[in-house]
Every structure is written in C-alpha cells, then in structure tokens.
Design a protein around this motif. Structure first.
Motif: not given
Lengths: 259, 440
Positions: A94, A97, A212, A214, A236, A238
């Motif tokens: 991802f 991240t 992000g 993860t 959200r 990952n």
C-alpha cells in the motif's frame, strides 16, 4: 529462472517465507509453525515456498532473515529487524502507508514510515503480552472459540464486556467470571478485542496518526479487531490479503535491494 | 566520641587504607593485562587512581563509626553543610550503583521484597533496605549512621525510603525540602530553603558534637564548586571528534563528584583526569577506535549493562558523548558562591534537572545535542526512576520535530535486571542502528 530471493521471518508463533523475483513479483510464500527449533522451521518454510514456486532452494541468489529468530538462520546473507521489514512490506503493498500497526504473536509495534519507505520512528509493547496475538490466543482457548472465528463472532455483538488491558493473566480471570455470570460470548469477545485495541492505541497515539494506516501481523486477519481499530484511528485501515507474511515480504525486498 | 575508635580510624586511614589500595591497584593491573577490547581505544590511565579513591572511601567508612559522625546522604542533598561538621558520608545511591554493576541487584532487592517492599519501589531503595536488613554488601560493611540527610530535589521516594532507614536505625532524619521549579525560583522559595539551613545548623552541632565553622563551610563550598567545574571541563572534552572518553567511562568516573563532593581529593582527581583527557585530545586519541556516530544518553545508567553496551556500541562505531545524567553534577553546583553561601546553596540544589520543569530539560537536551554534535539519542526508561522517566516520549517527539534527531526508548532498570529483557532491547537497538545508518 535466475535472480530470485527469499525473505524469511522467524517469529514466535510462525515462520514465514516469501520468494520474490527480480521484478519484485511474489512467486510464492509459506507459513509454518515455528515450534521448538527455529532453524528447522526456517528450513521447512523455505523448502515449502520453493516447492510451491517450482524452484530449487540451492539456486536462491540472496536470503534475508528477520524476526526474533533471525539469528537462527545461518545461511542468511543479511539480518534486518522486523521493524524495517514490516515498514518496507507495508509500503510495497500500500504505497500510501505512513503508519504501520503490526500485531504479532508476542509483540505489537507501531511504525511511522517516511514516503521513501524508511522507518522514521517506532514504538513497541514491553514485557507484557496484553495487546498481542498471544492475548487473543489465550482467550480463544479459554472461550473454546477457534482463533480465526473470533472476529466474526464479535461483529455480531450488540453489547460489550469491559475487560482490562493491563495483564493477560488477570484478563483471563476476568473472562472466567464473565462466563460464570452468563455474559454473552460475543460480548466477551468484543471486550477482548477492545482490550487489545486500547493497548495498541496507546502506542499509536504516541506517534500521531497521519496518512495511510496499514495493519500487518496475524491479528490483522481478525475483522473485529480491525473494525475497532478503524473506529479509534478514525480512518479506514489497509489490510493485506496475507497480513502474516508482510515481515517476510519486507525481508525479500531488502534482499533485492542489496543484490 | 571515645578514644579507641578514633585511634583505630587514624591507623586505618594512614596505614591500613594505603595497603588495601595498593592491593586494589594490583588487581586492576592483572585484569588489564588479560583483557584488551579491540573496538575500544586505550583505557584511561586514571581509572587505577579512581579505583583507589573509591576503595579507600568504602574501606575507611567501616572504621569511621565512633571516630567521626556518620551520615547517609541522598545524591542530591546539600552535603556541603555536613562537611563543615566533618561528617563521614555514605551514599546509598552510589552504593546501589556499585551493587548494580556487580550484578547483585536482584539478590539484594529480593531481601527487601521478602519483607514486603513492592517490586515497583526504586531498586536503589530496595537494595539499600536489603543491605540494612541483611548486612550483605560487596564493600564489606557499611557504617552505622548517626543521621540521615535527604533532599526531595531528586524524587519523593527518598522521603519514604529514608523514613524506613530512620525507623530501622532509630536515628534522626534531616530533610531539605526543595520547592519544584515550575517556571522560575521566587524569593519566598529561596527564603524558605535558607531558613531550613539555619534550622539545621544547631541540630547538626548537637549530633556531631562539633561547632559550626563558617570558615570551613566556605572552604567546602569553594572546593565543591571547583570540583563541579572541573567535572564540567572533563565532560566538555567529549565535544572533540573523536571524543577522548565515552559516557560509559563518565558513568564510572562520576563517583567522586557524587559521593566525595566538597573534599580536596575530588578536585585533585578531576584535575588529573582532565589533563589526561586533554593530552588525548591533543594526540587525537579517541575512546573508541572508529567513531562514526555520536550519541546522547538520557537517564541513569543501566549499571549491569555498562560493559556489554560499551562494546556493543563501539563495535558499530557509535560513541556516547554526552548524557543528561552525567551533566547533572556539572550543571548547578557551580552556582555555589562562598560570598553568599546559604542562598547560593539553595539555588544550586533546587534547580537540579529532576526538580526543574520539562521545558528546561528540553532546552538542555537541545543544547547538548548541538554542542556535542549528537547524531542519535538513546532514552533509558528506568523502572526505578519515575521522575526521570516521565515525559520522555514527549521529549523524544519534540527533539525529533525540532532537530530531526533519531532516538530509541529502551525499557530497563538501573540495577534490577529482572526488569530487563535482552531480546526486546536488542531488537529496539538494532532498529535504531538501521535508522541512524540509513540517515547517512
């Protein structure tokens, strides 16, 4: 085929191997129980992964080991900490991240990653199994619910039991008394997940959430924990298809980098 | 004081102690011949002299009982006042560190635990209580104190710990209460502290059976201040690249300024050490063979890991060149001024790092990082020392934001290695090494 590498992560519960080609494509992976002998487990994981990819183990061009048992892989060309490996693996999967939350068998860590995939800072749990996979394992045995079934059960819970996040052993006796009081199982499980998340959140908060997020490590397979964690970090998260092999994946990436 | 202990003390001081010191020196020589560490530079020649001084101090202490008034003192107490009455002083914290370095922490702590003291209590306190209850100590014997002298400028634990000692020995406890410095020290706080000194003097006269001599007191202040300044200069030599000394050396060479402050031997010793270090600097001799990265240490030493750590870091070309801990004895003692003895003493002891606000600590760390050209920071979160360990995560984050200095927190204890996990610490340190190497 030439130029393929292995990354191996010798953890407290499982030993994972990832085989990667020169173009950073994953050819195969394996997950075996670490058991008593880490060196044997490492060899088994590598043999299984090589077999799945149809390769001969002796043709490997480079091998990087990580995890608590990284010293138990004598043939490794290099050893890298699981902190750097989880960061590299998560960014590979991802690219957005910036924060990795790894909840493994006996430790949990939160890693802040730069845009280049390098570790900027990290926090780890200390001398306590609360907030780790081991905590969930103990509880699953106590409640007679298989480890991989805990996530689904907790999702259906309407309420939630309060369970301390300070100590696995004490939390276990709390669970016993909840069971004795006929507290619904799913509510106990949700309380257990909350306990893990609270513990990990205390570490996450220290590094300040950004970009992000993860999740890696076996516990990321637990939908219940991920859902509560998402609630906490307010975004959200990952989750890789195979969160357990992210450390080994990172190790394979290090093997390619050093070639 | 009766005559017999006095004669015995004098005899041991003039004849017994030099003999024992000679033997300690011989032992040191033998060891040095056997073991030479490759990643480390040549050992400091001064170490032999240091060993003599400390051996003599503990050796003589057991003959001090009855010959001189004896006090047990906390590391941050204004000992200069006691020196004016010729007290023989024992520092339980220094003794605790010594036990820790000899890996006796858990054994002595568990004696106290067996009497109901909790494992969460400071391990210096547990060791000391264990020593009092069992009489066990690697230094032979500690003298029975006539008085306990404590200041809460380092922590509140010492209040409870020394109360236990007072109860055990059935002797008076004298407390120097230092108001915490939230922003700045105001007049009322200074007056409050000076008044305490004034009250202490007649009590100390009574207990020691000696008259307070202002002349002697001023001489002690002068010596204390000069020694602290010499210690400051010793530390400042580590600004040189490569540094002539590691912080692990400094942890050991700290002993005189902690426990023999205000005595001529301390000043004399630091002058010798300083000239050795200056000589090294002029010849370009480093404490480790290949100094590539320079580090800072926060908090008290992990006494049982000094040897291992000095090797572990040196092998990677990493040298600790400064520490908030060693700096503490160079920071405020120099405020002492014989022209204004009481007030300056109050300032010197109430503005110490652990009695000062976190902003002060942040600025101090920023300054040390810049002055000593620090590339990375190792933060010891010490289970024993809560006042030192609180705020470390904030300091870590702020230093990263302001100076981009990578850092790592290792959780351990100063002497109780049951609270230390080798595997977990190694992983954290290796990740720190990767990080610091990556940064170029």
């Amino acid at each position: 085929m030439k130029g393929w590498v292995i990354g191996i992560d010798v953890g407290s519960l499982t030993t994972d191997a990832v085989i990667m080609d020169e173009d950073k494509r994953v050819l195969s992976f394996s997950i075996v129980d670490t058991g008593y002998n880490s060196t044997d487990a490492a060899r088994e994981a590598m043999t299984v992964a090589a077999g799945r990819a149809g390769l001969e183990l002796e043709d490997v061009s480079r091998l990087v080991a990580t995890g608590y048992g990284r010293a138990a892989v004598p043939e490794a060309n290099k050893r890298v900490t699981e902190i750097a490996c989880h960061a590299a693996g998560a960014v590979y999967l991802f690219p957005d991240t910036e924060m990795v939350i790894d909840i493994g068998g006996q430790d949990s860590k939160v890693i802040k990653v730069g845009k280049d995939g390098r570790v900027q800072d990290f926090v780890m749990n200390d001398k306590c199994a609360a907030g780790t996979g081991r905590f969930l394992e103990v509880m699953s045995a106590k409640l007679k619910i298989p480890l991989d079934g805990m996530g689904d059960i907790s999702i259906s819970a309407r309420g939630e039991a309060a369970i301390s996040s300070v100590c696995t052993v004490f939390a276990e006796s709390e669970v016993v008394s909840l069971v004795a009081r006929n507290c619904p199982k799913e509510e106990i499980v949700k309380g257990i997940h909350r306990s893990v998340v609270n513990r990990v959140w205390a570490m996450t908060r220290q590094l300040r959430v950004s970009g992000g997020v993860t999740m890696t490590g076996g516990v990321a397979k637990n939908r219940g924990v991920v859902a509560l964690m998402e609630e906490r970090v307010g975004r959200r998260i990952n989750v890789p298809d195979e969160p357990q092999i992210v450390g080994a994946l990172g190790a394979a990436l290090f093997a390619l980098r050093e070639k | 004081m009766s005559i017999a202990p006095e004669i015995r003390y004098r005899f041991m001081k003039d004849i017994g102690a030099p003999l024992v010191m000679g033997m300690a020196g011989l032992k040191g020589k033998r060891k040095a011949a056997i073991k030479r560490d490759i990643p480390l530079g040549p050992p400091l020649k001064c170490s032999k002299r240091l060993k003599e001084i400390m051996t003599r101090h503990y050796f003589l202490s057991r003959y001090a009982e009855g010959a001189r008034p004896v006090a047990w003192v906390t590391s941050g107490a204004p000992v200069e006042l006691l020196r004016a009455f010729d007290f023989y002083t024992v520092y339980p914290e220094n003794h605790g560190a010594l036990c820790g370095a000899q890996k006796l922490g858990p054994e002595l702590c568990s004696i106290a635990e067996g009497h109901g003291y909790n494992q969460d209590l400071c391990s210096y306190a547990r060791i000391d209580i264990g020593v009092c209850l069992s009489g066990k100590t690697p230094v032979g014997r500690l003298p029975r104190p006539d008085i306990l002298f404590a200041s809460n400028n380092i922590c509140q634990t010492v209040m409870y710990w020394y109360r236990v000692l007072a109860h055990h020995w059935k002797i008076p406890l004298m407390v120097f209460d230092t108001p915490f410095n939230f922003v700045s020290l105001d007049r009322s706080a200074i007056t409050y502290m000076v008044r305490q000194f004034e009250e202490m003097i007649p009590e100390l006269e009574r207990i020691s059976g000696r008259k307070f001599s202002e002349k002697k007191f001023k001489e002690v202040l002068r010596l204390g201040k000069s020694s602290a300044m010499a210690w400051g200069e010793v530390l400042a030599t580590m600004k040189t690249v490569p540094s002539p000394m590691t912080i692990f050396d400094a942890f050991v060479h700290l002993a005189p300024i902690v426990s023999l402050r205000g005595l001529p031997v301390t000043l004399e010793y630091y002058n010798v050490l300083l000239s050795e270090l200056k000589d090294r600097v002029s010849k370009g001799i480093g404490a480790i063979v290949n100094e590539r990265k320079r580090l800072m240490w926060d908090n008290i030493a992990i006494w049982y890991k000094i040897r291992d750590f000095s090797r572990l870091f040196a092998e990677r070309g990493m040298n600790f060149v400064t520490a908030t801990y060693t700096n503490a004895w160079a920071e405020t003692i120099s405020y002492m001024d014989e022209r204004n003895p009481m007030e300056s003493l109050a300032k010197a002891y109430s503005l110490v790092i652990l009695n000062n606000n976190l902003d002060h600590r942040l600025k101090l760390m920023e300054r040390l990082i810049k002055e000593y050209q620090v590339d990375g920071l190792v933060i010891h979160s010490a289970r024993s020392c809560k006042p030192y360990s609180v705020g470390q995560y904030d300091l870590k984050r702020l230093l990263m934001e302001r100076l981009a200095v990578p850092s790592v927190v290792i959780e351990a204890d100063i002497t109780d290695f049951r609270a230390y996990s080798e595997e977990q610490t190694t992983t954290r340190l290796e990740a720190f090494f990767e990080n610091i190497e990556d940064g170029g």
